[in-house]
Design an enzyme around this catalytic site. Structure first.
Site, PDB file in Angstrom:
ATOM      1  N   ASP A 217       1.049  -1.195  -0.066  1.00 15.65           N
ATOM      2  CA  ASP A 217       0.085  -0.004  -0.003  1.00 15.65           C
ATOM      3  C   ASP A 217       1.010   1.249   0.063  1.00 15.65           C
ATOM      4  OD1 ASP A 217      -1.234   2.334   0.707  1.00 15.65           O
ATOM      5  OD2 ASP A 217      -2.472   1.337   2.459  1.00 15.65           O
ATOM      6  N   LYS A 243      -3.471  11.947  -3.084  1.00 13.24           N
ATOM      7  CA  LYS A 243      -2.612  12.156  -1.913  1.00 13.24           C
ATOM      8  C   LYS A 243      -1.346  12.347  -2.721  1.00 13.24           C
ATOM      9  CE  LYS A 243      -4.753   8.697   1.074  1.00 13.24           C
ATOM     10  NZ  LYS A 243      -5.170   9.503   2.088  1.00 13.24           N
TER      11      LYS A 243
HETATM   12  N1  7TS Z   1      -3.629   3.451   2.968  1.00  9.62           N
HETATM   13  C1  7TS Z   1      -2.974   4.335   3.452  1.00  9.62           C
HETATM   14  C2  7TS Z   1      -1.734   4.017   4.001  1.00  9.62           C
HETATM   15  C3  7TS Z   1      -3.713   5.465   3.780  1.00  9.62           C
HETATM   16  O1  7TS Z   1      -3.094   6.546   4.342  1.00  9.62           O
HETATM   17  C4  7TS Z   1      -5.070   5.804   3.048  1.00  9.62           C
HETATM   18  C5  7TS Z   1      -5.833   7.040   3.296  1.00  9.62           C
HETATM   19  C6  7TS Z   1      -5.355   4.908   2.290  1.00  9.62           C
HETATM   20  C7  7TS Z   1      -4.967   3.671   2.245  1.00  9.62           C
HETATM   21  C8  7TS Z   1      -6.870   4.843   1.537  1.00  9.62           C
HETATM   22  O2  7TS Z   1      -6.646   5.859   0.546  1.00  9.62           O
HETATM   23  P1  7TS Z   1      -8.031   6.434  -0.522  1.00  9.62           P
HETATM   24  O3  7TS Z   1      -7.496   7.176  -1.216  1.00  9.62           O
HETATM   25  O4  7TS Z   1      -8.390   4.889  -1.241  1.00  9.62           O
HETATM   26  O5  7TS Z   1      -9.033   6.558   0.272  1.00  9.62           O
HETATM   27  N2  7TS Z   1      -5.262   7.838   4.290  1.00  9.62           N
HETATM   28  C9  7TS Z   1      -5.943   8.726   5.029  1.00  9.62           C
HETATM   29  C10 7TS Z   1      -5.430   9.524   6.141  1.00  9.62           C
HETATM   30  O6  7TS Z   1      -4.449   9.276   6.753  1.00  9.62           O
HETATM   31  N3  7TS Z   1      -6.382  10.572   6.500  1.00  9.62           N
HETATM   32  O7  7TS Z   1      -7.466  10.440   5.594  1.00  9.62           O
HETATM   33  C11 7TS Z   1      -7.306   9.443   4.758  1.00  9.62           C
END
Ligand code: 7TS
Length: 423
Positions: A217, A243
């Protein structure tokens, strides 16, 4: 390194991290000029989502103004342009992570969907009673729940690699838990709550020693460091566009071609088929087999623009500047009475999680917001990690290359104010 050294680097180093360069970078992110509750915005919630540069915003606008059309289906000019741009975005992402071919780059909604895809199409068909899935204690819920769901349906079990109090994985425990029962190792490259950078390359090598496939991840890694999937030799690597300065609703699943090829589709629909009849459907080639329905075309274009933008800035500057921010934040924050750091691993990315005496993170976050400072408070979708520390949540400041040492000064001042108001 002392505080004054850091200020020196920030203000006078002609190469890396000069104030002028950071100011120039900040000017490319319009939202950073916003005011919140009458204060200049200090945005320190980059692990949740990052802000977008003009390069990304303008690309989205340009697409809707001049190129909007559906992909892979029209002979008309706009559709051909949209298709070429979408596939060219895939090439940009392939270069970004160093994949062998564009067949290995599947566009998804984000990290969450990428992990669900692998859990559902790769792992679940192979799992049964007695099989194990190996995770770590610091995983985001999106790298826990899909595996748990796969276990519920197949009788497999989750095993969890413990961490020490600094938030570092206990490597001997990892070696002990790795066994011939392990069907997949799925772990985060960088912890969103602690900032810990895991030794993924060594772990992948050890897992491969027992023929165990590995999913990484990379949601919190790709905005901060160059990633090379061939060098890592991971089987799957997942990340989210939003991100890394790109749009929401787009992300990438990298998978080794042979593995993706052998996997069943995740969703059925248009674009993922070769031919359809009521008797039998055959599937499209990679990567389209995994992209059912109209994709997030503009998301892919925006993400490619973010990659180009990152390339222009360069990871040398990003790493140097973010390291300065982290060292400076750690040093300044430790001067606050009653502060407790959650996670202090030797190898960290630009995230600081803290608690202030007995105050609740939510109350601290609310006071900071009134002063224009955006931090995240709560469990950060890592409840098992919070349980490890016996706390309900933390106040988390997460940095990007556009943050400044002055913003950290504002954070420290605001935390001091919050501490005196709340105690
Ligand atoms: N994996 C990690 C390590 C993350 O930090 C996040 C989201 C996800 C997976 C999921 O990502 P998504 O774009 O599919 O939602 N982390 C965070 C956070 O730290 N604060 O809000 C979302």
């Amino acid at each position: 390194m002392t505080t004054s050294d850091l200020h020196t680097i920030s203000t006078s180093d002609p190469g890396l991290g000069t104030n002028a360069r950071i100011e120039e970078i900040r000017a490319a992110f319009p939202i950073l000029q916003e005011r919140v509750h009458g204060h200049q915005l200090v945005y320190l919630d980059n692990a949740s989502t990052t802000q977008k540069p003009f390069a990304v915003i303008n690309r989205i606008r340009e697409y809707y103004e001049h190129e909007n059309s559906n992909v892979h289906r029209g002979v008309h000019s706009l559709s051909q342009i949209a298709t070429e741009e979408y596939e060219s975005a895939r090439s940009t992402l392939k270069e970004f992570v160093g994949a062998r071919t564009t067949s290995e780059i599947v566009f998804t909604r984000g990290t969450t969907e990428a992990i669900n895809l692998v859990a559902s199409s790769f792992a679940k068909p192979e799992l049964g009673e007695g099989d194990e899935i190996l995770l770590t204690r610091m995983e985001h819920h999106s790298n826990i729940v899909p595996w748990q769901m796969a276990c519920e349906e197949t009788g497999a079990t989750l095993r969890v690699i413990p961490i020490d109090d600094d938030g570092t994985l206990i490597y001997e425990e990892f070696e002990r838990l790795l066994s011939e029962r392990t069907r997949i190792l799925a772990l985060t490259h960088v912890s969103n709550t602690l900032g810990t950078v895991n030794p993924v390359k060594r772990m992948i090598r050890d897992a491969h020693g027992l023929n165990i496939p590995v999913l990484i991840d990379g949601a919190q890694a790709v905005p901060h460091m160059p990633v090379d999937v061939i060098d890592l030799d991971c089987d799957f690597y997942c990340f989210s566009g939003h991100k890394m300065f790109g749009p929401t609703g787009i992300g990438v699943l990298y998978g080794k071609e042979a593995l993706l090829d052998a996997m069943r589709p995740y969703q059925g629909g248009g674009d993922m088929i070769e031919s359809v009849s009521f008797e039998r459907t055959t599937y499209n080639e990679l990567p389209h087999k995994f992209e059912a329905g109209t994709p997030n075309i503009v998301g892919a274009l925006g993400l490619a623009a973010a990659v180009e933008y990152l390339r222009e800035i360069g990871f040398d500057l990003i790493r140097e500047h973010e390291r300065n921010l982290l060292v400076y934040a750690r040093e300044r924050l430790s001067q606050i009475e009653g502060i407790r750091f959650i996670g202090d691993s030797a190898h960290r990315a630009a995230v600081v999680s803290v608690l202030l005496g007995s105050t609740h993170p939510y109350d601290v976050g609310t006071i900071l917001d009134r002063m224009g400072i955006a931090v995240r408070t709560g469990h950060h979708c890592t409840q098992p990690l919070m349980r490890h520390y016996g706390i309900p949540g933390t106040v988390r400041a997460s940095f990007a290359f556009y943050n400044t040492l002055e913003e950290i000064d504002s954070l420290v001042e605001a935390l001091q104010r919050a501490s005196s108001v709340l105690s």
